[in-house]
Design a protein around this motif. Structure first.
Motif, PDB file in Angstrom:
ATOM      1  N   THR A   1     -64.418 -23.453  18.078  1.00 24.14           N
ATOM      2  CA  THR A   1     -63.642 -22.319  17.574  1.00 24.14           C
ATOM      3  C   THR A   1     -63.895 -21.065  18.400  1.00 24.14           C
ATOM      4  N   LEU A   2     -62.817 -20.410  18.774  1.00 23.25           N
ATOM      5  CA  LEU A   2     -62.924 -19.081  19.387  1.00 23.25           C
ATOM      6  C   LEU A   2     -62.465 -18.073  18.361  1.00 23.25           C
ATOM      7  N   VAL A   3     -63.260 -17.060  18.144  1.00 26.16           N
ATOM      8  CA  VAL A   3     -62.839 -15.979  17.248  1.00 26.16           C
ATOM      9  C   VAL A   3     -62.778 -14.706  18.083  1.00 26.16           C
ATOM     10  N   GLU A   4     -61.616 -14.082  18.146  1.00 19.61           N
ATOM     11  CA  GLU A   4     -61.551 -12.761  18.781  1.00 19.61           C
ATOM     12  C   GLU A   4     -61.427 -11.710  17.691  1.00 19.61           C
ATOM     13  N   ALA A   5     -62.385 -10.810  17.651  1.00 20.83           N
ATOM     14  CA  ALA A   5     -62.377  -9.738  16.646  1.00 20.83           C
ATOM     15  C   ALA A   5     -61.859  -8.459  17.295  1.00 20.83           C
ATOM     16  N   GLY A   6     -60.915  -7.802  16.624  1.00 22.26           N
ATOM     17  CA  GLY A   6     -60.294  -6.600  17.187  1.00 22.26           C
ATOM     18  C   GLY A   6     -59.355  -6.997  18.309  1.00 22.26           C
ATOM     19  N   ALA A   7     -58.471  -7.959  18.015  1.00 18.34           N
ATOM     20  CA  ALA A   7     -57.677  -8.617  19.070  1.00 18.34           C
ATOM     21  C   ALA A   7     -56.541  -7.762  19.603  1.00 18.34           C
ATOM     22  N   GLY A   8     -56.260  -6.634  19.003  1.00 16.59           N
ATOM     23  CA  GLY A   8     -55.173  -5.779  19.498  1.00 16.59           C
ATOM     24  C   GLY A   8     -53.869  -6.555  19.617  1.00 16.59           C
ATOM     25  N   HIS A   9     -53.190  -6.416  20.766  1.00 17.70           N
ATOM     26  CA  HIS A   9     -51.907  -7.096  20.965  1.00 17.70           C
ATOM     27  C   HIS A   9     -52.063  -8.560  21.368  1.00 17.70           C
ATOM     28  N   GLY A  10     -53.293  -9.006  21.612  1.00 17.49           N
ATOM     29  CA  GLY A  10     -53.509 -10.426  21.928  1.00 17.49           C
ATOM     30  C   GLY A  10     -53.550 -10.722  23.412  1.00 17.49           C
TER      31      GLY A  10
END
Ligand SMILES: C[S@@+](CC[C@H](N)C(=O)[O-])C[C@H]1O[C@@H](n2cnc3c(N)ncnc32)[C@H](O)[C@@H]1O
Length: 378
Positions: free
Chosen positions: A83-92
Motif C-alpha cells: 500500500t502507498l499512502v500519500e498524505a496531503g496529495a494536493g492535485h495528485g
C-alpha cells in the motif's frame, strides 16, 4: 446583509470568546470550508499559484521517489499487496508521476500496489481522479479523519504536508513560557502574549529538550505531532517518507532564529505578516524533524535516513534520471532546459536542494535496501 468572509468569522469569534490561539487562527485561515487558503477555489501551487513545490518543478522528483518505492517493496520481500499512502496529495501530481514510473519500470511492483490518497480538501479528489485516470483501478481515498483507523504495510509519504498544519506560537518571557494569541485592536488583528492555553506546549518543549531563551519566539506543532503519532500506528510494516522544510531541533529552535519560522506566501513573494490577505495567502512554518525522529523511535520507527533533499535525490536516482534524458533523442535545447529544471531540485541557495529535508523511517524491516542508503545515512 453581512457577507460571511474569513475576516468577519475570525473577528466575530474573537469578539464573542476573546483572544484565540494562533493554531485556531491558522487552521481557520487555511482550512475553513469554502473560504480557507487550501479549501477555496484557485490554484495555490505552481506558476499560476503562490509557490512552487518540488512536485511542480519536474516529474523527476516523483520518479526518484518511485525508485525508492520499488526498493521499499523489494525490501519487504516483493509482497503481493503493497500500500502507498500519500498524505496531503494536493492535485495528485506526485502520485501520478510515481504510478507512471512504477507501471513503466516494475510491472510486478505496480500490480502489487494500491494507492490511497488522503487530502484535507475533498473537492481535489476530482482533479486527482482525472490526473490518475490511467491508474484508476489501483486508486482509493481516505479522509484525514479516516486515516487513523487504517492499517497497512507499504510506504506512507508526504511532501510539504506538515508545514501546512496549524501551529501554536510561544514566547519565552522573563517569568516563564507565554503563548502568543490572536486578538483585535479595533478592527486590527494583532498578537497578544499571555499564559499558555494548554500545558501541552511546555510539555512539548520539555519532552524534546528545547531550551528557549528569554525573548525567543517559536512555533509548536501539536497538530503535526498528533498526526504523526496516528500514522506511526497505522503503519504495520514498511516506511514513512517525509519531505518538508524544517530542521533538527537544535537548528530550528536556535537563539539565532529568535522570531520563529512563520512565513506567508502570496504570488511567489514571501512575507511574515499573517494578519493580512486572510485566506488568500499561505501560512507556513518549518517543521521539527527531531520530534518525528524521537517520537517515531518510541513508536517503533527506526530513522534510517535524514538530510537535505539534494543529497537524498542524488543518492536515490536523480543522476540516473539525468542520464536517461541525455541518452534520449530529445533535441539538445530541450535537454538543456530539463537539465536546468532538475538542477533546481538539487541546487542549494536559491534552489530547493538544501531548503528541503527528507526523513526516512522504517518499521519491521530487517534489511532496508533503499537507494538513499547508498549515500550517507544517519
Ligand atoms: C503545501 S500543500 C502540498 C501539496 C502537495 N503535497 C505538493 O507538494 O504540491 C499541503 C496540502 O496538504 C493538505 N492537508 C493539510 N492537512 C492535511 C491532513 N491532515 N491530511 C491530508 N491533507 C492535508 C492541504 O489541503 C494541502 O493540499
Amino acid at each position: 446583509m453581512n457577507e460571511t468572509t474569513l475576516p468577519t468569522i475570525i473577528a466575530d469569534r474573537i469578539r464573542a470568546r476573546g483572544r484565540i490561539t494562533f493554531a485556531e487562527y491558522m487552521a481557520t485561515c487555511l482550512y475553513e470550508p469554502g473560504l480557507g487558503y487550501y479549501t477555496s477555489p484557485g490554484r495555490k501551487v505552481g506558476t499560476a499559484g503562490d509557490f512552487y513545490t518540488s512536485i511542480t518543478v519536474h516529474a523527476s522528483f516523483g520518479r526518484v521517489i518511485a525508485r525508492e518505492i520499488i526498493a521499499a517493496w523489494r525490501s519487504l520481500g516483493c509482497p503481493d499487496e503493497f500500500t502507498l499512502v500519500e498524505a496531503g496529495a494536493g492535485h495528485g501530481r506526485l502520485a501520478c508521476d510515481i504510478m507512471d514510473f512504477l507501471a513503466e519500470r516494475s510491472v510486478d511492483c505496480y500490480r502489487a500496489v494500491r494507492l490511497v490518497l488522503v487530502e484535507q480538501e475533498p473537492s481535489l479528489a476530482e482533479a486527482q481522479a482525472t490526473l490518475l485516470a490511467a491508474h484508476r483501478d489501483r486508486l482509493s481515498w481516505l479522509t484525514p479523519s479516516e486515516l487513523p483507523g487504517f492499517r497497512f504495510s507499504g510506504v506512507l509519504y508526504s511532501n510539504e504536508l506538515l508545514d501546512a498544519m496549524p501551529v501554536h506560537r510561544v514566547l519565552m518571557g522573563e517569568q516563564g513560557l507565554k503563548e502568543i494569541y490572536v486578538t483585535l485592536d479595533g478592527d486590527q488583528l494583532q498578537d497578544l502574549a499571555d499564559a499558555p492555553s494548554t500545558p501541552a506546549l511546555a510539555e512539548y518543549l520539555e519532552r524534546f529538550g528545547i531550551p528557549l531563551h528569554p525573548g525567543q519566539e517559536a512555533e509548536v506543532s501539536l497538530a503535526g505531532l498528533a498526526w504523526f503519532e496516528d500514522v506511526a500506528e497505522c503503519l504495520q510494516q514498511g516506511f514513512i517518507l517525509t519531505i518538508d522544510y524544517g530542521w533538527a531541533k537544535a537548528e530550528l529552535y536556535s537563539p539565532q532564529r529568535n522570531l520563529g519560522t512563520l512565513l506567508c506566501y502570496y504570488k511567489h513573494t514571501v512575507e511574515d505578516n499573517p494578519y493580512q490577505r486572510l485566506g488568500q495567502q499561505d501560512i507556513t512554518t518549518h517543521i521539527n524533524f527531531s520530534a518525528l525522529i524521537e517520537r517515531g523511535e518510541e513508536l517503533g520507527l527506526k530513522p534510517i535516513w535524514f538530510g537535505e533533499q539534494s543529497r537524498f535525490l542524488l543518492a536515490a536516482g536523480v543522476i540516473e534520471e539525468l542520464e536517461q534524458i541525455e541518452a534520449s533523442d530529445l533535441p539538445e535545447k530541450d535537454k538543456l532546459r530539463l537539465r536546468l529544471i532538475i538542477k533546481r531540485l538539487i541546487m542549494p541557495e536559491g534552489g530547493m536542494g538544501d531548503t528541503f529535508r527528507v526523513l526516512v523511517q522504517s518499521k519491521g524491516v530487517a534489511d532496508p535496501k533503499l537507494g538513499c542508503l547508498r549515500g550517507i545515512s544517519l
